[in-house]
Design a protein around this motif. Structure first.
Motif, PDB file in Angstrom:
ATOM      1  N   LYS A   2     -28.296 -39.152 -10.668  1.00  0.00           N
ATOM      2  CA  LYS A   2     -29.052 -38.486 -11.364  1.00  0.00           C
ATOM      3  C   LYS A   2     -28.238 -38.104 -12.912  1.00  0.00           C
ATOM      4  CE  LYS A   2     -31.528 -35.693  -7.788  1.00  0.00           C
ATOM      5  NZ  LYS A   2     -32.224 -34.690  -7.258  1.00  0.00           N
ATOM      6  N   ARG A  30     -35.699 -46.408 -13.413  1.00  0.00           N
ATOM      7  CA  ARG A  30     -36.545 -45.130 -13.026  1.00  0.00           C
ATOM      8  C   ARG A  30     -36.884 -45.260 -11.792  1.00  0.00           C
ATOM      9  NH1 ARG A  30     -37.694 -40.992 -17.065  1.00  0.00           N
ATOM     10  NH2 ARG A  30     -37.075 -42.035 -18.840  1.00  0.00           N
ATOM     11  N   ARG A  31     -36.986 -44.127 -10.789  1.00  0.00           N
ATOM     12  CA  ARG A  31     -37.432 -44.120  -9.495  1.00  0.00           C
ATOM     13  C   ARG A  31     -38.925 -44.029  -9.435  1.00  0.00           C
ATOM     14  NH1 ARG A  31     -33.059 -39.506  -7.269  1.00  0.00           N
ATOM     15  NH2 ARG A  31     -31.320 -40.731  -7.627  1.00  0.00           N
ATOM     16  N   ASP A  32     -39.470 -44.354  -8.452  1.00  0.00           N
ATOM     17  CA  ASP A  32     -40.807 -44.288  -8.174  1.00  0.00           C
ATOM     18  C   ASP A  32     -41.495 -42.935  -8.603  1.00  0.00           C
ATOM     19  OD1 ASP A  32     -40.900 -46.801  -7.091  1.00  0.00           O
ATOM     20  OD2 ASP A  32     -40.844 -46.208  -4.894  1.00  0.00           O
ATOM     21  N   SER A  33     -40.583 -41.822  -8.459  1.00  0.00           N
ATOM     22  CA  SER A  33     -41.022 -40.560  -8.982  1.00  0.00           C
ATOM     23  C   SER A  33     -41.029 -40.407 -10.547  1.00  0.00           C
ATOM     24  CB  SER A  33     -40.172 -39.406  -8.413  1.00  0.00           C
ATOM     25  OG  SER A  33     -38.656 -39.545  -8.768  1.00  0.00           O
ATOM     26  N   GLY A  34     -40.368 -41.373 -11.141  1.00  0.00           N
ATOM     27  CA  GLY A  34     -40.048 -41.174 -12.627  1.00  0.00           C
ATOM     28  C   GLY A  34     -38.796 -40.801 -13.071  1.00  0.00           C
ATOM     29  N   TYR A  35     -38.170 -40.311 -12.134  1.00  0.00           N
ATOM     30  CA  TYR A  35     -36.896 -39.653 -12.537  1.00  0.00           C
ATOM     31  C   TYR A  35     -35.941 -40.906 -12.663  1.00  0.00           C
ATOM     32  CZ  TYR A  35     -37.945 -34.904 -10.785  1.00  0.00           C
ATOM     33  OH  TYR A  35     -38.418 -33.708 -10.648  1.00  0.00           O
ATOM     34  N   ASP A  37     -32.498 -43.113 -12.785  1.00  0.00           N
ATOM     35  CA  ASP A  37     -31.581 -43.469 -11.897  1.00  0.00           C
ATOM     36  C   ASP A  37     -30.502 -44.152 -12.541  1.00  0.00           C
ATOM     37  OD1 ASP A  37     -30.297 -43.945  -9.351  1.00  0.00           O
ATOM     38  OD2 ASP A  37     -31.801 -45.228  -8.857  1.00  0.00           O
TER      39      ASP A  37
END
Length: 125
Positions: A2, A30-35, A37
């Protein structure tokens, strides 16, 4: 990792890391959640940005160097883009150094005149 982890690892604030991203210097996955990485390669890029910035290069100049920095090369391995930009930056730095030397010499002359006047006035009294 993060953004907070990258900030702790590199010593660069979260705000600055986001600015690097907005300026196209970092492109985290980007992670699947949109965060965001960030990976080890992003940390390496941040370290190179820090080194180049500490050497006096501005972020726009560093952005020009990114093709050389993003590849699997050492931070200072020359490429065509790197050589031209570094030559220009060194010329700019040399001009700044010359101006600083002239300014220092001028101040030194003022100081020496003041010292000479002070010594002269002490003797005359």
């Amino acid at each position: 990792m993060k953004v907070g982890d990258l900030a702790r690892r590199t010593g660069v604030s979260i705000r600055m890391l986001r600015y690097y991203e907005a300026e196209g210097l970092l492109s985290p996955a980007r992670r699947d959640s949109g965060y965001r990485d960030y990976g080890p390669a992003d940390a390496d890029i941040v370290e190179r940005i820090k080194l180049l910035n500490a050497a006096g290069l501005t972020l726009p100049v560093i952005r020009e160097l990114m093709p050389c920095l993003r590849e699997d090369r050492s931070a200072f391995e020359p490429c065509d883009e790197l050589q031209g930009v570094l030559r220009q930056e060194m010329d700019t730095m040399n001009a700044k150094i010359e101006r600083l030397v002239r300014s220092r010499d001028m101040l030194m002359a003022f100081y020496e005149n003041l010292e000479r006047d002070r010594r002269h006035n002490q003797i005359a009294i």
